[in-house]
Design an enzyme around this catalytic site. Structure first.
Site, short mmCIF file in Angstrom:
data_model
loop_
_atom_site.label_atom_id
_atom_site.label_comp_id
_atom_site.label_asym_id
_atom_site.label_seq_id
_atom_site.Cartn_x
_atom_site.Cartn_y
_atom_site.Cartn_z
N GLY A 81 0.84 -1.20 0.00
CA GLY A 81 0.00 0.00 0.00
C GLY A 81 0.87 1.25 0.00
O GLY A 81 0.56 2.24 -0.66
N ASN A 111 -7.36 4.62 9.26
CA ASN A 111 -6.88 3.41 9.91
C ASN A 111 -6.96 3.46 11.43
O ASN A 111 -7.05 2.42 12.07
CB ASN A 111 -5.45 3.09 9.46
CG ASN A 111 -4.56 4.31 9.47
OD1 ASN A 111 -4.86 5.33 8.84
ND2 ASN A 111 -3.47 4.25 10.19
N GLN A 120 -7.59 0.66 4.09
CA GLN A 120 -8.41 0.12 5.19
C GLN A 120 -9.84 -0.19 4.76
O GLN A 120 -10.52 -0.96 5.42
CB GLN A 120 -8.46 1.09 6.37
CG GLN A 120 -7.20 1.16 7.19
CD GLN A 120 -6.84 -0.14 7.88
OE1 GLN A 120 -7.67 -1.03 8.06
NE2 GLN A 120 -5.59 -0.26 8.26
N SER A 141 -3.97 -2.65 -0.34
CA SER A 141 -2.91 -3.53 0.16
C SER A 141 -3.50 -4.86 0.58
O SER A 141 -4.52 -4.90 1.27
CB SER A 141 -2.22 -2.86 1.35
OG SER A 141 -1.29 -3.74 1.93
N ALA A 142 -2.84 -5.95 0.20
CA ALA A 142 -3.40 -7.28 0.45
C ALA A 142 -3.49 -7.65 1.93
O ALA A 142 -4.45 -8.26 2.36
CB ALA A 142 -2.57 -8.35 -0.29
N HIS A 143 -2.49 -7.24 2.71
CA HIS A 143 -2.45 -7.78 4.08
C HIS A 143 -3.50 -7.14 5.00
O HIS A 143 -3.68 -7.58 6.13
CB HIS A 143 -1.03 -7.70 4.68
CG HIS A 143 -0.58 -6.36 5.14
ND1 HIS A 143 -0.64 -6.00 6.47
CD2 HIS A 143 -0.03 -5.31 4.49
CE1 HIS A 143 -0.13 -4.77 6.60
NE2 HIS A 143 0.24 -4.34 5.41
N CYS A 154 4.91 4.68 22.70
CA CYS A 154 5.99 5.06 23.58
C CYS A 154 7.30 4.93 22.82
O CYS A 154 7.71 3.86 22.42
CB CYS A 154 6.01 4.13 24.79
SG CYS A 154 7.12 4.68 26.06
C1 LIG Z 1 -1.53 -0.24 6.24
C2 LIG Z 1 -1.83 1.03 5.54
C3 LIG Z 1 -1.00 1.51 4.52
C4 LIG Z 1 0.30 0.84 4.15
O1 LIG Z 1 0.13 -0.37 3.49
P1 LIG Z 1 1.38 -1.41 3.48
O2 LIG Z 1 0.98 -2.46 2.51
O3 LIG Z 1 1.49 -1.92 4.89
O4 LIG Z 1 2.56 -0.64 3.04
C5 LIG Z 1 -1.35 2.66 3.88
N1 LIG Z 1 -2.48 3.32 4.21
C6 LIG Z 1 -3.31 2.89 5.17
C7 LIG Z 1 -4.55 3.66 5.48
C8 LIG Z 1 -3.00 1.74 5.88
O5 LIG Z 1 -3.81 1.33 6.85
#
Ligand SMILES: *Cc1c(COP(=O)(O)O)cnc(C)c1O
Length: 386
Positions: free
Chosen positions: A71, A151, A179, A199-201, A325
């Site tokens: 992402g 997010n 998200q 983003s896939a994950h 922190c």
């Molecule tokens: C997780 C996230 C990203 C980054 O995606 P990655 O694949 O982890 O680099 C970008 N934007 C938002 C809103 C996200 O939650």
């Protein structure tokens, strides 16, 4: 000990169907999709199919999808790619204060190259104000980049209205939908989106694979230079297994989205109501209704999110906090600060984020263990007053 994962906005568990789909591409189907022989062609077919699956979830055409490594890379490609392609037209970019660092720091980097960036404030719910957006546009503006769903707090921006304002002034509109994708319906044409990151994950796929939707006809300056992969927009031999996995994850999301959204918003609201019944002075952060079904962020007055997080961790529950922190001092989240929360609230914030695999039992467990933790920490806190 029971383990409950409620940090799905950080990353989601990979779906078994997704893992199943990708494994053959680490074993027998190892070909390079650019090769002309059968080994290559078989893999090329799989990539084409995945491209269709991603496009289908967005109501886009397959050739409008560019696979990236994340992402973050999709955000970089959208923003730098536009800035560098349109530099001759103007050098002004508009974004907002609660964007993901992948957007904010890319914009900051462009400022060093001479671009001007306007960072719009948000209201107490995390919404940008449309009049402020319209007022920030100049003849130099080439790009508006405003995220879809946040997010940290889940607030969903008025994407259709933003894109209308952009279109009227002939300005490109990018949205980070990392998200939101697969959680709420996003049809790019209906929403008038030019560029969209995913983003896939974050949707039950593996880490290290993402994509950028690029509306047909838009020119981007590539970030990576090399071979002709991804129609010259992103060089480098494709992450075949990752691409196949992303496709399958999008297909599953399309199948389950409606049911899941209903189920998850029920769990989310049930958790918040339960916490409010059991714990005094809990405040919801984010928009009460225009919010991702996956996200509940709330503040427990008078205590620190870090201590809550660590106590929950000891009880097997994974959540995250708005304050991180770092080297001994507590850094508040830029999102919670942008909402105008006082320190007593942004320091005591927790984010619970849900996915397909959460159940009512998870919620019941938290409602059992969290109230006594809060009570104990408040007794020790110098800041706590009833
Ligand atoms: C997780 C996230 C990203 C980054 O995606 P990655 O694949 O982890 O680099 C970008 N934007 C938002 C809103 C996200 O939650």
């Amino acid at each position: 000990m029971r383990r409950v994962y409620l940090d799905n906005n950080a990353t989601t568990p990979i779906a078994p169907e997704v893992l199943e789909a990708m494994l053959p591409f680490y074993r027998d189907n190892f070909g390079n999709p650019s090769s002309i022989h059968a080994f290559g062609r078989e893999v090329k077919v799989a990539i084409d199919e995945a491209r269709e699956q991603v496009a289908a979830l967005l109501g886009a055409a397959a050739e409008e999808i560019v696979f990236t490594s994340s992402g973050t890379e999709a955000d970089n490609l959208a923003i730098k790619g536009t800035a560098h392609a349109l530099r001759g037209k103007g050098q002004h970019i508009i974004t907002c204060k609660i964007e993901h660092p992948a957007v904010l720091n890319t914009c900051k980097h462009l400022e060093k190259e001479g671009f001007k960036v306007t960072c719009l404030p948000v209201d107490e719910y995390g919404m940008i104000r449309l009049e402020e957006l319209a007022g920030a546009i100049t003849d130099e503006t080439i790009l508006i980049t405003i995220m879809h769903g946040n997010n940290e707090i889940g607030t969903i921006q008025p994407i259709e209205e933003i894109s209308r304002i952009a279109r009227e002034r002939c300005i490109r509109f990018h949205t980070d939908a990392v998200q939101s994708l697969g959680k709420v319906p996003i049809i790019v044409q209906e929403l008038g989106i030019d560029l969209l990151s995913l983003s896939a994950h974050k949707l039950h796929g593996p880490k290290g694979i993402g994509a950028l939707y690029v509306k047909k006809g838009l020119k981007l300056q590539p970030i990576l230079h090399g071979g002709h992969q991804e129609r010259g927009q992103r060089a480098g031999t494709e992450n075949v297994a990752g691409i196949v996995a992303l496709g399958r994850a999008c297909q599953l999301a399309a199948q389950h989205m409606a049911d899941e959204a209903k189920n998850l918003s029920g769990l989310r609201d049930g958790l918040f109501e339960g916490l409010q019944e059991r714990i005094p002075r809990v405040k919801l952060n984010g928009h009460p209704t225009k919010r991702l079904p996956t996200t509940l962020n709330c503040s427990f007055y008078g205590i620190e999110g870090e201590s809550l997080l660590m106590n929950l961790d000891l009880a097997g529950v994974a959540v995250s906090t708005g304050s991180a922190c770092s080297s001994g001092s507590i850094e508040p989240s830029h999102v919670l600060v942008a909402l105008g929360l006082p320190p007593q609230l942004y320091q005591g914030s927790l984010r619970f984020s849900f996915s397909r695999y959460n159940t009512q039992d998870d919620i019941d467990y938290i409602l059992d263990i969290l109230p006594p933790i809060v009570e104990r920490l408040r007794k020790m806190s110098p800041f706590w007053k009833e």
